[in-house]
Design a protein around this motif. Structure first.
Motif: not given
Length: 476
Positions: A457-476
């Motif tokens: 996730a850090a490699r393909y979404d370095p800004q964390g868009v899909f962790q911070k801006q998108v609801p759902g089951f996030n990586l922890v």
């Protein structure tokens, strides 16, 4: 904070409307209202996004993502709309609907490529004339996107494992505005992560999957009255089916449900959803279920499309619903105890006074060795033993009953989970496509798997868009 979010979404909507005038739908327009009705859980349809965005291809999807990333605007993603968790496939900000990503084609002879906006029924309609099948959803209305990205359980789970194992290529729009292909040969780590890792890396706009020739198979639904003796036989057969030497052509999904008007004896009903990958009447591997007295028997030789067309409890997009789930390893007696306690608690809860047409259901996914120990991101390890995932499902109509239903389901789920924990049988991982917001999904995976997923996730979404801006089951 709400005002800030509202201002951000307003800015993003206007920017996107200028860039893609035919793609951005605003409240009140007929196309907006049609799109916002496509949710299995009507509570999600009550949420009114500031705009619904319907990209027509991968590059347009990526450009939209870049704008939402740059403006730090919250958004949700929807494929088939089947996920019932409130707000997980919609948003009061912006909803990206994959509706128009609906192409389907055969490539390289035995592969099928289809857009993320398809439902499985459309894929089966396309494949049937070719005598081909694919490990996809067992019901026609289920969307392809969420199903595959969280794993997917098909009629062929005993042989293939999670359905995502049959994906050979993902087309992915990233928050950077780029479009990449993920396969064994290209972006291999992303390819691995997308096989079960959910929405945490980008928006998959198309999938390419292996097919197999299977013009017809045996299957259908047998309905039985769930008296205690019958329930015991069902659970013995279910546990036997994931232990020892398993016939990999056999499939079973055990669904129990209670609706007061339908279950006047006081006992729940069973819908035993059976299948066998061959034209074999009464397959020996499923004899334990076939010997149970049925009040209705829909089993026959049929195509995959016809089996997916079968009416199943809970599939209609006309009610409100919820999921809670947990996983465990044990025996048929514990499963019988869970079944008995669940329906006792549901009847005592007052949920049927709140909505007389409500339904309480309990479903089991038998996760055999191919599911528990495969190569996907949601494998529990090479030596992992088979287990059961148990899904609590409520359905109801009245919007004013929603708060009560969630409270009842949460209370029952915690009691049943404690029962399993006290028995020493509890497994922390829960399959995302049957989980609720309070259930453990990725955090229940082995530590090395979680670390690897976060690194991808850090490699393909370095800004964390899909962790911070998108609801759902996030990586922890």
């Amino acid at each position: 904070m709400e005002d800030i979010n509202s201002a951000q979404s307003g800015t993003a909507v206007e920017t996107l409307a200028q860039q893609f005038p035919n793609t951005v739908l605003k409240p009140g327009s007929p196309r907006y209202e049609e799109e916002n009705s496509r949710f299995w859980n009507r509570d999600n349809a009550d949420i009114r996004p500031s705009a619904i965005v319907t990209p027509s291809d991968a590059q347009e999807t990526a450009s939209i993502l870049k704008t939402l990333s740059d403006t730090k605007t919250d958004f949700a993603i929807r494929s088939g709309g089947y996920m019932p968790v409130p707000g997980y496939n919609t948003s009061s900000s912006i909803l990206i609907s994959t509706t128009h990503l609906n192409s389907i084609e055969l490539v390289q002879g035995n592969l099928v490529r289809f857009g993320a906006g398809n439902q499985w029924g459309s894929v089966y309609d396309f494949l049937e004339p070719h005598g081909l099948v694919v490990p996809g959803g067992r019901s026609r209305p289920v969307g392809v996107g969420g199903f595959l990205l969280y794993g997917g359980v098909s009629h062929f789970y005993a042989e293939v494992g999670w359905a995502c194992e049959a994906v050979v290529e993902f087309e992915v729009a990233l928050a950077s505005g780029d479009v990449v292909v993920a396969s064994e040969k290209e972006n291999g780590e992303l390819y691995w992560a997308l096989k079960g890792g959910g929405k945490n890396f980008g928006i998959v706009t198309a999938f390419t999957m292996k097919t197999r020739g299977l013009p017809k198979m045996w299957g259908g639904v047998r309905v039985a009255v769930g008296a205690r003796e019958t329930a015991g036989k069902v659970f013995e057969a279910m546990h036997d089916g994931i232990q020892g030497d398993v016939d990999e052509k056999a499939h079973v999904e055990v669904i129990s449900f209670f609706v007061p008007q339908m279950c006047q004896s006081g006992d729940p009903m069973f819908a035993l959803c059976l299948a066998y990958a061959g034209e074999v009447e009464r397959p020996e591997a499923l004899r334990g279920f076939l010997d149970i007295e049925a009040v209705q028997d829909g089993t026959r030789i049929a195509t995959q499309r016809e089996l997916a067309d079968d009416d199943k409890q809970n599939i209609g997009y006309d009610k409100r619903g919820l999921f809670r789930a947990f996983s465990y390893r044990s025996n048929s007696q514990l499963t019988l105890d869970i079944y008995t306690e669940y329906y006792t608690l549901a009847k005592q809860s007052g949920m049927f006074d709140e909505d007389a047409g409500a339904m309480a259901a309990l479903l089991w996914l038998p996760a055999g060795r191919k599911l528990s120990s495969g190569t996907s991101a949601i494998s529990l390890g090479e030596e992992a033993e088979p287990y059961l995932s148990c899904n609590i499902c409520f359905r109801w109509e009245k919007p004013e009953a929603s708060k009560k239903m969630h409270a009842v389901a949460d209370a029952i789920a915690e009691k049943l989970k404690k029962k399993v924990q006290d028995s020493g049988a509890f497994i922390p991982f829960t399959y995302g496509n049957i989980a609720g917001v309070e259930d453990t999904t990725f955090e229940g995976l082995p530590g090395k798997t979680r670390k690897r997923l976060r690194e991808v996730a850090a490699r393909y979404d370095p800004q964390g868009v899909f962790q911070k801006q998108v609801p759902g089951f996030n990586l922890v």
